[in-house]
Design a protein around this motif. Structure first.
Motif, mmCIF file in Angstrom:
data_model
loop_
_atom_site.group_PDB
_atom_site.id
_atom_site.type_symbol
_atom_site.label_atom_id
_atom_site.label_comp_id
_atom_site.label_asym_id
_atom_site.label_seq_id
_atom_site.Cartn_x
_atom_site.Cartn_y
_atom_site.Cartn_z
ATOM 1 N N THR A 1 5.100 -3.201 -13.324
ATOM 2 C CA THR A 1 5.025 -2.786 -11.924
ATOM 3 C C THR A 1 6.431 -2.526 -11.380
ATOM 4 O O THR A 1 6.663 -1.533 -10.691
ATOM 5 C CB THR A 1 4.362 -3.899 -11.079
ATOM 6 N N SER B 1 6.091 0.899 -7.888
ATOM 7 C CA SER B 1 4.795 0.201 -7.948
ATOM 8 C C SER B 1 3.609 1.131 -8.185
ATOM 9 O O SER B 1 2.490 0.816 -7.765
ATOM 10 C CB SER B 1 4.544 -0.610 -6.670
ATOM 11 N N LYS C 1 2.035 1.481 -10.677
ATOM 12 C CA LYS C 1 1.064 0.763 -11.503
ATOM 13 C C LYS C 1 -0.054 0.138 -10.655
ATOM 14 O O LYS C 1 -1.185 -0.010 -11.117
ATOM 15 C CB LYS C 1 1.802 -0.323 -12.294
ATOM 16 N N ARG C 2 0.296 -0.222 -9.419
ATOM 17 C CA ARG C 2 -0.716 -0.838 -8.549
ATOM 18 C C ARG C 2 -1.823 0.145 -8.188
ATOM 19 O O ARG C 2 -2.883 -0.258 -7.734
ATOM 20 C CB ARG C 2 -0.062 -1.349 -7.264
#
Ligand code: AMP
Length: 617
Positions: free
Chosen positions: A20, A79, A81-82
């Protein structure tokens, strides 16, 4: 140890930790996993991409993008990935944390709007992966096309598929998606254990995950996971910043304002103090507030520990939940693997160790362990024979450096694992408060000819005369070949420890070579070791004699004093000589010691006289 990859070998498969906040890439050969560095020598790539304001081509990936993130909040994407593989409805909780625009794409998917362009999170991740692919290709001198990529254990099918897609966009064939906790366990070679239940405790900057794995016949199965997607080291920093701000207000007035740049500076100070307190007992804070106002204060480890305790307790709540879901009790856990930068905090290690009733694994860098494990998985898929250095015996002796560069061996080679050894040491200088413990491996007698595999310091020993502190050093090698070295000063109970994997980076051939060399040099090494011991003893004895001579003062016969001084001069000549003959040295030392027996008696008598005088009413 050679780290240069063999470019003639089969096509390499790399392991990638697509994180992340940060991403890393690693590869693995017969000696174990290695992190790949960028051509500029960086091991960690911040998972951050900056576009130009129109959303055109990316301008920076990694460090540069992160450094200027505050200046360009709308077109610096972190971020991602979130958002990977998730619907817009599912990520509403994230939006408060993201300064860029998140919009709805087809089939309700979350997309990222930058200027006039719309990107999928997969495309953002692909920029990160492409950069890592380039690092690895530069390292191997050929294009790397295959990768293992890790994902959190709780990722669902859509999130896993999105990760595969990101790889494909970056020009990588994703040969396997691996769970991050499984990778961490693989980095420690736990797949070679008998059936075991393993906890992976992953406490980073912004997220906390705990996973319970069951290993059966070499296959890991995720039993349960729990965690908090917004809990990490950042929260500890924030608690500290809040305390700093309220103290500043109390000291300089309630109306003092904290503009964003000041708050950012507080965060930087707080994080630096937190990291320092993982090593030291105290840290100094000094913040210039302008207008001749300076906030100054010492923060102790104990104070930080009480401040962060609630956050650590929250991680334990998740651990309890994971155990409950897995229908397990804490004592059912065989191994605990630590992942993420916040597991460097001593309190975290202690609390987790106590809860699961086992010493957690910390030998590998907690920021690198997932990438290293991804590389191990890649090596398994590529059919690389990780040389079975996981033996039931310790292949090379383990010990610590003593004064003068000699090695005190605590565990000799061919001892069967698990093994425990303990030895006592002391200080050599009056008032010494720090002791450096250098852990070495090998058969030779001198540190210079052994492998240094770890180093740490036992600090804050109360000042005492040389030789008085009682420093107990314990070596524990467990069934997985992981070595824990602990040093405790028994009078003060100050302690420090380190964990290492002695066999990492060693091939069988190297073990054999180190063994053979010790035979070749046996005689010279023994002599060298004996000379170090003789010099240490001589210096210690002479220091003692000088103290005694001072004590008895005029009360000693001048001829006797002269005789002692002649003997000391003879010994000093051996101490200073480049290559003294050890037997003659030993004889001179014995002669000096014999000559001073009477002096010792006089010194004791003089001490007793003093005490009698002092005790007189
Ligand atoms: P990660 O997300 O795994 O990179 O972890 C980053 C977090 O670890 C940040 O909150 C750092 O402040 C924290 N961290 C890194 N090193 C240390 C240390 N030595 N002591 C305490 N926290 C650390």
């Amino acid at each position: 140890m050679s780290q240069s990859p063999d470019t003639t070998a089969a096509e390499p498969i790399i392991g990638i930790d697509l994180g992340t906040t940060n991403s890393l890439v690693a590869w693995c050969d017969a000696t174990g996993p290695h992190i790949v560095e960028s051509p500029q020598g960086r091991a960690v790539l911040p998972s951050v991409v900056r576009f130009d304001p129109t959303g055109g081509a990316p301008q920076a990936v990694g460090d540069e993008a992160r450094r200027h993130a505050v200046e360009f909040p709308e077109h610096t994407i972190f971020s991602a990935k979130r958002l990977m593989g998730r619907g817009v409805d599912a990520v509403t909780g994230e939006l408060a944390y993201l300064p860029y625009r998140v919009v709805e794409g087809e089939r309700n998917t979350a997309r990222i709007a930058v200027g006039k362009r719309i990107y999928t999170p997969q495309e953002i991740s692909a920029y990160i992966l492409r950069e890592l692919k380039q690092w690895a290709s530069a390292r191997f001198g050929r294009e790397v096309r295959k990768a293992v990529i890790t994902v959190p254990a709780y990722f669902d099918d859509a999130q896993r598929q999105a990760t595969r897609d990101a790889g494909r966009i970056a020009g990588l064939e994703v040969v396997r998606i691996v769970n991050e906790p499984t990778a961490a366990a693989l980095a420690y070679d736990l797949d070679r254990e008998q059936d075991a239940t393993i906890v992976v405790y992953d406490f980073g900057g912004g997220t906390f995950d705990v996973s319970i794995l069951k290993l059966q016949n070499g296959v890991f199965q995720v039993i349960s996971t729990a965690g908090d997607t917004h809990l990490g080291g950042d929260d500890i920093d924030r608690s500290l910043v809040e305390r700093i701000q309220s103290e500043i207000r109390a000291q300089f007035g309630q109306d003092i304002a904290f503009p964003p740049a000041t708050r950012q500076a507080f965060r930087t100070f707080a994080e630096a103090a937190k990291i320092k307190l993982s090593q030291d007992d105290r840290a100094e804070l000094e913040i210039d507030l302008g207008g001749e106002r300076t906030y100054r204060r010492t923060i102790t480890r104990a104070e930080l520990e009480s401040l962060m305790r609630p956050w650590i307790d929250k991680t334990l709540e998740s651990c309890k939940r994971a155990l409950r879901d897995g229908k397990l009790k804490p004592d059912a856990i065989d191994r605990v693997v630590m992942v993420g930068g916040s597991t460097r905090i001593p309190l975290v290690r202690r609390v987790v160790g106590e809860y699961f009733e086992t010493e957690p694994y910390t030998a590998l860098d907690p920021d690198r362990v997932v990438a290293m494990g991804a590389a191990v998985q890649a090596a398994i898929l590529a059919g690389i024979n990780r040389e079975a250095l996981l033996l039931d015996v310790i292949p090379l002796s383990l010990g610590i450096e003593t004064l003068g560069g000699a090695v005190a061996k605590l565990i000799v080679r061919n001892t069967t694992v698990p093994a425990v050894a303990r030895e006592n040491f002391s200080t050599y200088v009056d008032g010494q408060t720090h002791v450096a413990i250098n852990v070495c491996q090998g058969e030779r007698e001198l540190v210079a000819d052994c492998r240094l595999i770890g180093a740490f310091e036992l600090r804050n020993i109360p000042p005492m005369p040389a030789g008085l502190p009682k420093i107990e050093v314990t070596f524990i090698v467990d069934a997985n070949g992981i070595l824990t070295v602990e040093a405790v000063e028994r009078r003060s109970e100050k302690r420090a420890s380190i964990q290492v994997i002695p066999n990492h980076g060693l091939t069988r051939r190297e073990v054999e070579r180190m063994g053979l060399e010790s035979y070749e040099h046996a005689l010279a090494d023994m002599t060298a070791h004996r000379l170090i011991d003789l010099r240490n003893q001589a210096k210690l004895d002479m220091r003692q004699i000088r103290k005694q001579l001072e004590k008895v003062g005029e009360a000693i016969d001048p001829d006797y004093r002269a005789e002692i001084e002649t003997k000391m001069t003879a010994v000093q000549r051996y101490v200073d000589a480049d290559d003294p003959e050890p037997n003659a040295f030993a004889e001179a030392l014995t002669a000096m010691d014999h000559a001073t027996i009477k002096l010792a008696e006089l010194a004791i008598a003089s001490t007793l006289r003093e005490e009698n005088l002092n005790n007189r009413p």
